[in-house]
Design a protein around this motif. Structure first.
Motif, PDB file in Angstrom:
ATOM      1  N   PHE A  14       0.856  -1.100  -0.006  1.00  0.00           N
ATOM      2  CA  PHE A  14      -0.029   0.125   0.027  1.00  0.00           C
ATOM      3  C   PHE A  14       0.823   1.210   0.097  1.00  0.00           C
ATOM      4  O   PHE A  14       2.009   1.156   0.298  1.00  0.00           O
ATOM      5  N   ALA A  15       0.377   2.471  -0.484  1.00  0.00           N
ATOM      6  CA  ALA A  15       0.990   3.538  -0.758  1.00  0.00           C
ATOM      7  C   ALA A  15       0.508   4.773   0.454  1.00  0.00           C
ATOM      8  O   ALA A  15      -0.332   4.750   0.926  1.00  0.00           O
ATOM      9  N   VAL A  16       1.336   5.527   0.570  1.00  0.00           N
ATOM     10  CA  VAL A  16       1.198   6.968   1.383  1.00  0.00           C
ATOM     11  C   VAL A  16       0.050   7.682   0.510  1.00  0.00           C
ATOM     12  O   VAL A  16       0.179   7.666  -0.791  1.00  0.00           O
ATOM     13  N   LYS A  17      -0.901   8.313   1.106  1.00  0.00           N
ATOM     14  CA  LYS A  17      -1.760   8.988   0.372  1.00  0.00           C
ATOM     15  C   LYS A  17      -1.141  10.049  -0.436  1.00  0.00           C
ATOM     16  O   LYS A  17      -0.202  10.669  -0.219  1.00  0.00           O
ATOM     17  N   GLY A  18      -1.630   9.977  -1.766  1.00  0.00           N
ATOM     18  CA  GLY A  18      -1.219  10.862  -2.800  1.00  0.00           C
ATOM     19  C   GLY A  18       0.195  10.431  -3.272  1.00  0.00           C
ATOM     20  O   GLY A  18       0.701  11.122  -4.105  1.00  0.00           O
ATOM     21  N   ARG A  19       0.505   9.291  -2.830  1.00  0.00           N
ATOM     22  CA  ARG A  19       1.973   8.952  -3.239  1.00  0.00           C
ATOM     23  C   ARG A  19       3.093   9.736  -2.856  1.00  0.00           C
ATOM     24  O   ARG A  19       3.980   9.853  -3.697  1.00  0.00           O
ATOM     25  N   GLN A  20       2.909  10.545  -1.790  1.00  0.00           N
ATOM     26  CA  GLN A  20       4.094  11.354  -1.513  1.00  0.00           C
ATOM     27  C   GLN A  20       5.133  10.562  -0.850  1.00  0.00           C
ATOM     28  O   GLN A  20       4.760   9.711  -0.214  1.00  0.00           O
ATOM     29  N   ASN A  21       6.273  11.323  -0.932  1.00  0.00           N
ATOM     30  CA  ASN A  21       7.567  10.740  -0.408  1.00  0.00           C
ATOM     31  C   ASN A  21       7.696  11.160   0.978  1.00  0.00           C
ATOM     32  O   ASN A  21       8.213  11.970   1.406  1.00  0.00           O
ATOM     33  N   LEU A  22       6.758  10.643   1.941  1.00  0.00           N
ATOM     34  CA  LEU A  22       6.699  11.114   3.363  1.00  0.00           C
ATOM     35  C   LEU A  22       7.486  10.038   4.335  1.00  0.00           C
ATOM     36  O   LEU A  22       7.662  10.299   5.445  1.00  0.00           O
ATOM     37  N   ILE A  23       7.838   9.050   3.888  1.00  0.00           N
ATOM     38  CA  ILE A  23       8.566   7.943   4.759  1.00  0.00           C
ATOM     39  C   ILE A  23      10.079   8.155   4.554  1.00  0.00           C
ATOM     40  O   ILE A  23      10.850   7.735   3.835  1.00  0.00           O
ATOM     41  N   SER A  24      10.422   8.954   5.559  1.00  0.00           N
ATOM     42  CA  SER A  24      11.983   9.219   5.543  1.00  0.00           C
ATOM     43  C   SER A  24      12.736   8.062   5.932  1.00  0.00           C
ATOM     44  O   SER A  24      12.419   7.180   6.943  1.00  0.00           O
ATOM     45  N   THR A  25      14.145   8.123   5.282  1.00  0.00           N
ATOM     46  CA  THR A  25      14.992   7.043   5.872  1.00  0.00           C
ATOM     47  C   THR A  25      15.242   7.116   7.532  1.00  0.00           C
ATOM     48  O   THR A  25      15.785   6.213   7.986  1.00  0.00           O
ATOM     49  N   LYS A  26      15.340   8.191   7.791  1.00  0.00           N
ATOM     50  CA  LYS A  26      15.543   8.583   9.250  1.00  0.00           C
ATOM     51  C   LYS A  26      14.732   7.916  10.216  1.00  0.00           C
ATOM     52  O   LYS A  26      15.116   7.725  11.389  1.00  0.00           O
ATOM     53  N   TRP A  27      13.466   7.547  10.014  1.00  0.00           N
ATOM     54  CA  TRP A  27      12.673   7.023  10.924  1.00  0.00           C
ATOM     55  C   TRP A  27      11.708   5.771  10.173  1.00  0.00           C
ATOM     56  O   TRP A  27      10.944   5.025  11.035  1.00  0.00           O
ATOM     57  N   ASN A  50       9.801  -3.891   4.069  1.00  0.00           N
ATOM     58  CA  ASN A  50      10.524  -2.861   3.520  1.00  0.00           C
ATOM     59  C   ASN A  50       9.673  -1.875   2.416  1.00  0.00           C
ATOM     60  O   ASN A  50       8.480  -2.267   2.152  1.00  0.00           O
ATOM     61  N   GLY A  51      10.423  -0.687   2.029  1.00  0.00           N
ATOM     62  CA  GLY A  51       9.480  -0.276   1.053  1.00  0.00           C
ATOM     63  C   GLY A  51      10.551   1.106   0.802  1.00  0.00           C
ATOM     64  O   GLY A  51      11.369   1.145   0.732  1.00  0.00           O
ATOM     65  N   MET A  52       9.901   2.234   0.125  1.00  0.00           N
ATOM     66  CA  MET A  52      10.213   3.287  -0.383  1.00  0.00           C
ATOM     67  C   MET A  52       9.652   4.548   0.346  1.00  0.00           C
ATOM     68  O   MET A  52       8.570   4.407   1.134  1.00  0.00           O
ATOM     69  N   PRO A  53       9.989   5.629  -0.132  1.00  0.00           N
ATOM     70  CA  PRO A  53       9.292   6.842   0.727  1.00  0.00           C
ATOM     71  C   PRO A  53       7.841   7.054   0.336  1.00  0.00           C
ATOM     72  O   PRO A  53       7.081   7.536   1.185  1.00  0.00           O
ATOM     73  N   ASP A  54       7.471   6.335  -0.708  1.00  0.00           N
ATOM     74  CA  ASP A  54       5.960   6.476  -0.887  1.00  0.00           C
ATOM     75  C   ASP A  54       5.063   5.243  -0.764  1.00  0.00           C
ATOM     76  O   ASP A  54       3.831   5.320  -1.014  1.00  0.00           O
ATOM     77  N   HIS A  55       5.675   4.116  -0.621  1.00  0.00           N
ATOM     78  CA  HIS A  55       4.947   2.765  -0.449  1.00  0.00           C
ATOM     79  C   HIS A  55       5.596   1.897   0.571  1.00  0.00           C
ATOM     80  O   HIS A  55       6.817   1.999   0.706  1.00  0.00           O
ATOM     81  N   GLU A  94      -1.285  10.114   6.257  1.00  0.00           N
ATOM     82  CA  GLU A  94      -2.340   9.150   6.062  1.00  0.00           C
ATOM     83  C   GLU A  94      -1.910   8.129   5.095  1.00  0.00           C
ATOM     84  O   GLU A  94      -1.134   8.570   4.173  1.00  0.00           O
ATOM     85  N   TRP A  95      -2.150   6.791   5.237  1.00  0.00           N
ATOM     86  CA  TRP A  95      -2.184   5.754   3.955  1.00  0.00           C
ATOM     87  C   TRP A  95      -3.230   5.958   2.879  1.00  0.00           C
ATOM     88  O   TRP A  95      -4.314   6.455   3.178  1.00  0.00           O
ATOM     89  N   GLN A  96      -2.933   5.911   1.743  1.00  0.00           N
ATOM     90  CA  GLN A  96      -3.855   5.908   0.564  1.00  0.00           C
ATOM     91  C   GLN A  96      -5.107   4.851   0.960  1.00  0.00           C
ATOM     92  O   GLN A  96      -4.470   3.688   1.595  1.00  0.00           O
ATOM     93  N   THR A  97      -6.157   5.026   0.486  1.00  0.00           N
ATOM     94  CA  THR A  97      -7.438   3.836   0.408  1.00  0.00           C
ATOM     95  C   THR A  97      -6.855   2.950  -0.282  1.00  0.00           C
ATOM     96  O   THR A  97      -6.193   2.870  -1.291  1.00  0.00           O
TER      97      THR A  97
END
Length: 152
Positions: A14-27, A50-55, A94-97
């Motif tokens: 699943f993805a971050v809402k709007g597929r924004q790059n909000l998941i920082s490698t810091k946390w 595991n994932g990327m900043p947007d999912h 928020e996570w995407q629906t």
């Protein structure tokens, strides 16, 4: 459930809402640990995350005593609340629906784990949208392109 035996392996995406790059490698590791706790508290088995900043990709061994939708709902709602309480981003996280769920046999687990662990390498070659659509096609899931992602 006495006399119930199962072996169900599901990759959840699943993805971050709007597929924004909000998941920082810091946390991101803290988020993964938190999600691991949610899965463990639901008495399910986390195999890989595991994932990327947007999912995010999560491979779980799931028992038949919980609905997959309930497990994903709990993961998404609790982790969103956790991220917002930490105030790691400006605004509301928020996570995407919705989500993708793909099942695997025990013999496929090694390849799936490697795939999840190597997200950074995969995304040097293809976007998340390309990756997700390839999963949908591989698993013969009918979809409409306009309903896959909400983008900002």
């Amino acid at each position: 459930m006495a006399n119930t035996y199962s072996q169900l392996y599901i990759q959840i995406v699943f993805a971050v809402k709007g597929r924004q790059n909000l998941i920082s490698t810091k946390w991101k590791d803290e988020i993964y640990k938190y999600i691991t706790g949610i899965i463990t508290n639901q008495k399910q088995k986390l195999i890989a995350i595991n994932g990327m900043p947007d999912h995010i990709h999560i491979l779980v061994g799931i028992k038949p005593d919980i609905s997959l939708s309930v497990l994903v709902r709990d993961i998404k709602s609790s982790s969103s609340k956790f991220i917002n309480e930490q105030k790691w981003i400006n605004g509301k996280f928020e996570w995407q629906t919705g989500f993708g769920a793909f099942s695997y046999s025990h013999s496929q687990l090694g390849n799936v784990i490697k795939y999840i662990e190597n997200q950074e390498e995969h995304h040097k070659i293809r976007t998340f949208k390309e990756e997700y659509i390839s999963f949908l096609k591989l698993f013969c899931i009918d979809f409409k392109n306009e309903y896959i992602f909400e983008e900002i």
